[in-house]
Design a protein around this motif. Sequence first.
Motif, PDB file in Angstrom:
ATOM      1  N   SER A 164       0.811  -1.249   0.016  1.00  0.00           N
ATOM      2  CA  SER A 164       0.098   0.003  -0.135  1.00  0.00           C
ATOM      3  C   SER A 164       0.849   1.181   0.006  1.00  0.00           C
ATOM      4  N   LYS A 165       0.320   2.229  -0.144  1.00  0.00           N
ATOM      5  CA  LYS A 165       1.010   3.522  -0.003  1.00  0.00           C
ATOM      6  C   LYS A 165       1.682   4.015   1.261  1.00  0.00           C
ATOM      7  N   ARG A 166       0.766   3.454   2.361  1.00  0.00           N
ATOM      8  CA  ARG A 166       1.425   3.680   3.706  1.00  0.00           C
ATOM      9  C   ARG A 166       2.698   2.654   3.910  1.00  0.00           C
ATOM     10  N   TYR A 167       2.627   1.346   3.341  1.00  0.00           N
ATOM     11  CA  TYR A 167       4.017   0.508   3.608  1.00  0.00           C
ATOM     12  C   TYR A 167       5.094   1.077   2.860  1.00  0.00           C
ATOM     13  N   VAL A 301      -4.196  -8.929   9.255  1.00  0.00           N
ATOM     14  CA  VAL A 301      -3.140  -7.895   9.328  1.00  0.00           C
ATOM     15  C   VAL A 301      -3.623  -6.512   8.491  1.00  0.00           C
ATOM     16  N   ASP A 302      -3.316  -5.310   9.056  1.00  0.00           N
ATOM     17  CA  ASP A 302      -3.986  -4.070   8.208  1.00  0.00           C
ATOM     18  C   ASP A 302      -2.761  -3.751   7.353  1.00  0.00           C
ATOM     19  N   PHE A 303      -2.944  -3.932   6.205  1.00  0.00           N
ATOM     20  CA  PHE A 303      -1.691  -3.665   5.187  1.00  0.00           C
ATOM     21  C   PHE A 303      -1.753  -2.091   4.682  1.00  0.00           C
ATOM     22  N   GLY A 304      -2.876  -1.437   5.126  1.00  0.00           N
ATOM     23  CA  GLY A 304      -2.671  -0.096   4.799  1.00  0.00           C
ATOM     24  C   GLY A 304      -3.528   0.413   3.484  1.00  0.00           C
ATOM     25  N   PHE A 305      -4.210  -0.514   3.187  1.00  0.00           N
ATOM     26  CA  PHE A 305      -5.072  -0.368   1.734  1.00  0.00           C
ATOM     27  C   PHE A 305      -6.399   0.607   2.371  1.00  0.00           C
ATOM     28  N   PRO A 306      -6.881   1.609   1.753  1.00  0.00           N
ATOM     29  CA  PRO A 306      -7.920   2.286   2.400  1.00  0.00           C
ATOM     30  C   PRO A 306      -9.404   1.801   2.373  1.00  0.00           C
ATOM     31  N   ASP A 307      -9.446   0.784   1.505  1.00  0.00           N
ATOM     32  CA  ASP A 307     -10.794   0.089   1.550  1.00  0.00           C
ATOM     33  C   ASP A 307     -10.873  -0.950   2.457  1.00  0.00           C
ATOM     34  N   LYS A 308      -9.638  -1.346   2.974  1.00  0.00           N
ATOM     35  CA  LYS A 308      -9.386  -2.255   4.026  1.00  0.00           C
ATOM     36  C   LYS A 308      -9.166  -1.867   5.459  1.00  0.00           C
TER      37      LYS A 308
END
Length: 309
Positions: A164-167, A301-308
């Motif tokens: 993701s963008k966050r990762y 795990v929260d991978f940082g995808f906005p829709d998840k």
Amino acid sequence: MTDKTFKLNTGQDIPALGLGTWQSEAGQVQKAVAHALKSGYKLIDGAYCYGNEDEVGAGLAEAFASGIKREDIFVVSKVWATYNTRVELGLDKSLKSLGLDYVDLFLVHWPLLMNPEGNHDKFPKLPNGERDIIHSHSHIDTWKQMEALLSTGKTKAIGVSNYSKRYLEQLLPHAKVIPAVNQIENHPALPQQEIVNLCREKGIHIMAYSPLGSTGGPLFTAEPVVKIAEKHGVKPAAVLLSYHIPRGSTVLAKSVTPERIDENKKLIDLDAEDIKLLDDYSNKLTQEGKLQRFVYPPFGVDFGFPDKS
């Protein structure tokens, strides 16, 4: 379209279209890989976790025996989450199965660590049935091992998958080598524009998987896809695969059927009107919170995808 390429930040040329092998039926992968390469495909995407790299290797060997040169083919593999502290071992296992001395691109399959000493090589579980994940592990440590692979000659480039963008924003300040690629689920119902834009800015190439949505092609009936397909006299699959080329992305088409493998090569040039229709569709889904992600394993795990998130 099998001859169209994009330039990676390593200087390598990567084909715009590749054959995907995830969830390909056992016993049919060798034939599919060999047929694809003989019919002009130059990129094969695989992974240790798919459990079929022996068959992919047999397909490669068959194609090479027919006169296709190894250096003309772009082979991708991925280190699985139980090997994210043993990255070179993961690569060695893939190379052995593939029958190759090197891959052209090696990716981190998912940015997490599943217990390397757990009760299963690929999917270790806890007594309660949940996946056995080492939450203290940092994906940045995995990337440092990936960087060390470049001096071994066993891979020509390294990259990530499902980032993701966050990762990516966590990783990039610590990266001595910028990932060459980020392979993500990508289609008009999941444009992931925030990731695509960041990757463009940083020179990271996007590879799109599940471009038809998922098994059965749920996006075949989407209104703009049907409209554009009728306009150009092609099948909806051609529209969904062609969507990625003007975005500057490589697209992976998965099939084991020779006819469909050949059909998937027939990409079309989408015009500005077509692209606007698809972008408007994506934007509407985004605004309404109706994006569709078809691939999201139950890691917890929260991978940082906005829709998840």
